[in-house]
Design a protein around this motif. Structure first.
Motif, PDB file in Angstrom:
ATOM      1  N   LEU A 271       0.804  -1.219   0.000  1.00  0.00           N
ATOM      2  CA  LEU A 271       0.000   0.000   0.000  1.00  0.00           C
ATOM      3  C   LEU A 271       0.839   1.271   0.000  1.00  0.00           C
ATOM      4  O   LEU A 271       0.294   2.368  -0.155  1.00  0.00           O
ATOM      5  CB  LEU A 271      -0.949   0.009   1.208  1.00  0.00           C
ATOM      6  N   ALA A 272       2.156   1.141   0.176  1.00  0.00           N
ATOM      7  CA  ALA A 272       3.026   2.307   0.055  1.00  0.00           C
ATOM      8  C   ALA A 272       3.183   2.661  -1.419  1.00  0.00           C
ATOM      9  O   ALA A 272       3.425   1.773  -2.247  1.00  0.00           O
ATOM     10  CB  ALA A 272       4.391   2.007   0.676  1.00  0.00           C
ATOM     11  N   ASP A 273       3.024   3.929  -1.771  1.00  0.00           N
ATOM     12  CA  ASP A 273       3.128   4.316  -3.175  1.00  0.00           C
ATOM     13  C   ASP A 273       4.486   3.950  -3.768  1.00  0.00           C
ATOM     14  O   ASP A 273       4.581   3.610  -4.941  1.00  0.00           O
ATOM     15  CB  ASP A 273       2.878   5.820  -3.325  1.00  0.00           C
ATOM     16  N   THR A 274       5.536   4.008  -2.949  1.00  0.00           N
ATOM     17  CA  THR A 274       6.869   3.649  -3.442  1.00  0.00           C
ATOM     18  C   THR A 274       7.021   2.153  -3.618  1.00  0.00           C
ATOM     19  O   THR A 274       7.888   1.699  -4.363  1.00  0.00           O
ATOM     20  CB  THR A 274       7.942   4.130  -2.451  1.00  0.00           C
ATOM     21  N   GLY A 275       6.185   1.359  -2.903  1.00  0.00           N
ATOM     22  CA  GLY A 275       6.329  -0.084  -2.927  1.00  0.00           C
ATOM     23  C   GLY A 275       7.612  -0.544  -2.280  1.00  0.00           C
ATOM     24  O   GLY A 275       8.030  -1.690  -2.447  1.00  0.00           O
ATOM     25  N   SER A 276       8.235   0.338  -1.493  1.00  0.00           N
ATOM     26  CA  SER A 276       9.547   0.039  -0.930  1.00  0.00           C
ATOM     27  C   SER A 276       9.714   0.772   0.394  1.00  0.00           C
ATOM     28  O   SER A 276       9.452   1.969   0.479  1.00  0.00           O
ATOM     29  CB  SER A 276      10.641   0.471  -1.911  1.00  0.00           C
ATOM     30  N   LEU A 277      10.145   0.047   1.437  1.00  0.00           N
ATOM     31  CA  LEU A 277      10.375   0.634   2.756  1.00  0.00           C
ATOM     32  C   LEU A 277      11.600  -0.020   3.387  1.00  0.00           C
ATOM     33  O   LEU A 277      11.916  -1.176   3.095  1.00  0.00           O
ATOM     34  CB  LEU A 277       9.162   0.418   3.671  1.00  0.00           C
ATOM     35  N   THR A 278      12.287   0.723   4.240  1.00  0.00           N
ATOM     36  CA  THR A 278      13.402   0.162   4.995  1.00  0.00           C
ATOM     37  C   THR A 278      12.871  -0.521   6.249  1.00  0.00           C
ATOM     38  O   THR A 278      11.700  -0.355   6.618  1.00  0.00           O
ATOM     39  CB  THR A 278      14.399   1.248   5.407  1.00  0.00           C
ATOM     40  N   ALA A 279      13.754  -1.243   6.936  1.00  0.00           N
ATOM     41  CA  ALA A 279      13.358  -1.915   8.171  1.00  0.00           C
ATOM     42  C   ALA A 279      12.907  -0.902   9.214  1.00  0.00           C
ATOM     43  O   ALA A 279      11.911  -1.112   9.913  1.00  0.00           O
ATOM     44  CB  ALA A 279      14.518  -2.756   8.702  1.00  0.00           C
ATOM     45  N   SER A 280      13.636   0.213   9.328  1.00  0.00           N
ATOM     46  CA  SER A 280      13.263   1.220  10.320  1.00  0.00           C
ATOM     47  C   SER A 280      11.932   1.882   9.971  1.00  0.00           C
ATOM     48  O   SER A 280      11.128   2.187  10.860  1.00  0.00           O
ATOM     49  CB  SER A 280      14.364   2.283  10.434  1.00  0.00           C
ATOM     50  N   GLU A 281      11.683   2.094   8.675  1.00  0.00           N
ATOM     51  CA  GLU A 281      10.407   2.678   8.260  1.00  0.00           C
ATOM     52  C   GLU A 281       9.251   1.734   8.556  1.00  0.00           C
ATOM     53  O   GLU A 281       8.177   2.159   8.992  1.00  0.00           O
ATOM     54  CB  GLU A 281      10.456   3.038   6.770  1.00  0.00           C
ATOM     55  N   LEU A 282       9.470   0.442   8.326  1.00  0.00           N
ATOM     56  CA  LEU A 282       8.435  -0.548   8.633  1.00  0.00           C
ATOM     57  C   LEU A 282       8.176  -0.619  10.131  1.00  0.00           C
ATOM     58  O   LEU A 282       7.026  -0.673  10.576  1.00  0.00           O
ATOM     59  CB  LEU A 282       8.849  -1.919   8.109  1.00  0.00           C
ATOM     60  N   ALA A 283       9.253  -0.619  10.924  1.00  0.00           N
ATOM     61  CA  ALA A 283       9.098  -0.693  12.381  1.00  0.00           C
ATOM     62  C   ALA A 283       8.330   0.507  12.905  1.00  0.00           C
ATOM     63  O   ALA A 283       7.452   0.378  13.768  1.00  0.00           O
ATOM     64  CB  ALA A 283      10.467  -0.790  13.042  1.00  0.00           C
ATOM     65  N   GLU A 284       8.631   1.688  12.355  1.00  0.00           N
ATOM     66  CA  GLU A 284       7.941   2.895  12.798  1.00  0.00           C
ATOM     67  C   GLU A 284       6.483   2.895  12.349  1.00  0.00           C
ATOM     68  O   GLU A 284       5.587   3.239  13.125  1.00  0.00           O
ATOM     69  CB  GLU A 284       8.654   4.130  12.242  1.00  0.00           C
ATOM     70  N   ARG A 285       6.251   2.491  11.122  1.00  0.00           N
ATOM     71  CA  ARG A 285       4.886   2.498  10.594  1.00  0.00           C
ATOM     72  C   ARG A 285       3.993   1.490  11.315  1.00  0.00           C
ATOM     73  O   ARG A 285       2.835   1.786  11.622  1.00  0.00           O
ATOM     74  CB  ARG A 285       4.927   2.179   9.093  1.00  0.00           C
ATOM     75  N   LEU A 286       4.534   0.318  11.599  1.00  0.00           N
ATOM     76  CA  LEU A 286       3.744  -0.743  12.222  1.00  0.00           C
ATOM     77  C   LEU A 286       3.825  -0.726  13.748  1.00  0.00           C
ATOM     78  O   LEU A 286       3.124  -1.492  14.403  1.00  0.00           O
ATOM     79  CB  LEU A 286       4.203  -2.099  11.698  1.00  0.00           C
ATOM     80  N   ARG A 287       4.741   0.116  14.283  1.00  0.00           N
ATOM     81  CA  ARG A 287       4.931   0.214  15.732  1.00  0.00           C
ATOM     82  C   ARG A 287       5.300  -1.136  16.339  1.00  0.00           C
ATOM     83  O   ARG A 287       4.681  -1.615  17.289  1.00  0.00           O
ATOM     84  CB  ARG A 287       3.686   0.796  16.407  1.00  0.00           C
ATOM     85  N   VAL A 288       6.298  -1.746  15.723  1.00  0.00           N
ATOM     86  CA  VAL A 288       6.801  -3.035  16.203  1.00  0.00           C
ATOM     87  C   VAL A 288       8.316  -2.943  16.301  1.00  0.00           C
ATOM     88  O   VAL A 288       8.935  -1.971  15.869  1.00  0.00           O
ATOM     89  CB  VAL A 288       6.401  -4.190  15.257  1.00  0.00           C
ATOM     90  N   SER A 289       8.930  -3.969  16.867  1.00  0.00           N
ATOM     91  CA  SER A 289      10.382  -3.973  17.039  1.00  0.00           C
ATOM     92  C   SER A 289      11.080  -4.317  15.721  1.00  0.00           C
ATOM     93  O   SER A 289      10.502  -4.997  14.860  1.00  0.00           O
ATOM     94  CB  SER A 289      10.767  -4.999  18.102  1.00  0.00           C
TER      95      SER A 289
END
Length: 266
Positions: free
Chosen positions: A118-136
Motif C-alpha cells: 500500500l506504500a506508493d513507493t512499494g519500498s520501505l526500509t526496516a526502520s520505516e516498517l518498524a515505525e509504521r507498524l509500531r513493532v520492534s
C-alpha cells in the motif's frame, strides 16, 4: 450507508448469513454495509467457520477499551498522499492484512506485506516498517525473512546503503513460480514413494494420485502465471506519429481521444 461500529444485531445477521452459506457481498448488501466491513469482521473473529456473534461483539468491546485515548482536539491526523482519507486507509490496510492472514500468512508477515503493497513507493526500509507498524526491528526482520523466502518481496540497497524491501508488479508472478516449484518437489517425492510402497498397493495408489493432481496444478500454475505476466505487464506500443508529426498524445491534449488500434472520434 450506515457507518460506525457493527451492532450486536448486525453481528447476529452476519452469523446467520454465514450459516446459510451467503457470500460476504450478499451479507453486506443485506446490512447496507461495505463488503470490506463484513470481510474484516469475519476474518478477525474466527473466520467463516468459527465466527460467533456474541464472542465477536465482546472481543470488539475489549479491543476498544484497550485502545489509547483519542488525540486532543485540534491535533491533525497524519497527512495522506493524493488526498486520501486516513481513516479509510487505516481500515483498508487492516482488511488487506486480514485477507492475507486468511490465506495462511502469519500476522506480522501479513502486516509487512500490506504496508509494502500500500506504500506508493512499494519500498520501505526496516526502520520505516518498524515505525509504521509500531513493532520492534526484530519482528520486522523475522517477517521480511519469511516473505523473502516466499519470493514475495525483493531486497535492495539504496544510495545510503540501507537495505530496502520492495514489492512490484512482478512479485506475485515470482511467488506463483516459487509455489509451482514447491509443488514440483512434492510431486517428485510422491513418485519416489510410489516406487518404495509399490504402485499396486493402496498407499502407492494414493501417492500416485497426489502426484498426478499436483503435477497438473503446478503445470497450469506456471502456464497461467506466464500468460498473465505477458498480458498484464506488457506496455502498449507507442502510437505512430501522424504525417504532420503529431502523435496520439498531441491529439489527446487537443481534446480528441484515440482508442487503441482505432481512429479518433470525428
Amino acid at each position: 450507508m450506515p457507518g460506525g461500529r457493527l451492532t450486536q444485531p448486525e453481528r447476529q445477521q452476519i452469523a446467520l448469513g454465514l450459516a446459510d452459506g451467503l457470500a460476504y457481498a450478499e451479507i453486506a448488501r443485506r446490512l447496507d454495509r461495505p463488503t470490506s466491513t463484513v470481510t474484516r469482521e469475519v476474518m478477525r473473529n474466527g473466520g467463516p467457520t468459527g465466527y460467533r456473534a456474541d464472542l465477536a461483539h465482546r472481543a470488539t468491546e475489549q479491543r476498544a477499551h484497550r485502545r489509547k485515548p483519542a488525540a486532543p482536539r485540534g491535533t491533525a491526523a497524519s497527512p495522506q498522499a493524493h488526498g486520501r482519507d486516513p481513516e479509510a486507509m487505516r481500515a483498508y490496510e487492516e482488511t488487506f492484512t486480514t485477507v492475507m492472514m486468511a490465506s495462511g500468512m502469519p500476522k506480522m508477515m501479513a502486516r509487512v506485506m500490506a504496508a509494502l503493497t500500500l506504500a506508493d513507493t512499494g519500498s520501505l526500509t526496516a526502520s520505516e516498517l518498524a515505525e509504521r507498524l509500531r513493532v520492534s526491528p526484530a519482528s520486522v526482520s523475522k517477517a521480511v525473512t519469511f516473505l523473502d523466502s516466499q519470493d514475495l518481496i525483493r531486497r535492495e540497497r539504496d544510495d545510503r546503503r540501507r537495505e530496502r524491501y520492495t514489492v512490484d508488479d512482478d512479485v506475485w508472478y515470482q511467488s506463483m513460480m516459487a509455489s509451482a516449484r514447491s509443488l514440483a518437489q512434492i510431486v517428485e517425492t510422491a513418485r519416489e514413494g510410489v516406487t518404495v510402497l509399490g504402485s499396486d498397493t493402496p498407499a502407492g495408489h494414493r501417492l500416485e494420485n497426489v502426484a498426478r493432481f499436483l503435477d497438473f496444478v503446478a503445470e497450469n500454475t506456471i502456464r497461467a502465471a506466464e500468460q498473465a505476466r505477458a498480458v498484464l505487464h506488457t506496455k502498449p506500443p507507442a502510437a505512430p506519429e501522424d504525417r504532420d508529426g503529431t502523435g496520439a498524445g498531441a491529439r489527446e491534449g487537443a481534446g480528441g481521444v484515440t482508442a487503441p488500434g482505432g481512429s479518433g472520434s470525428s
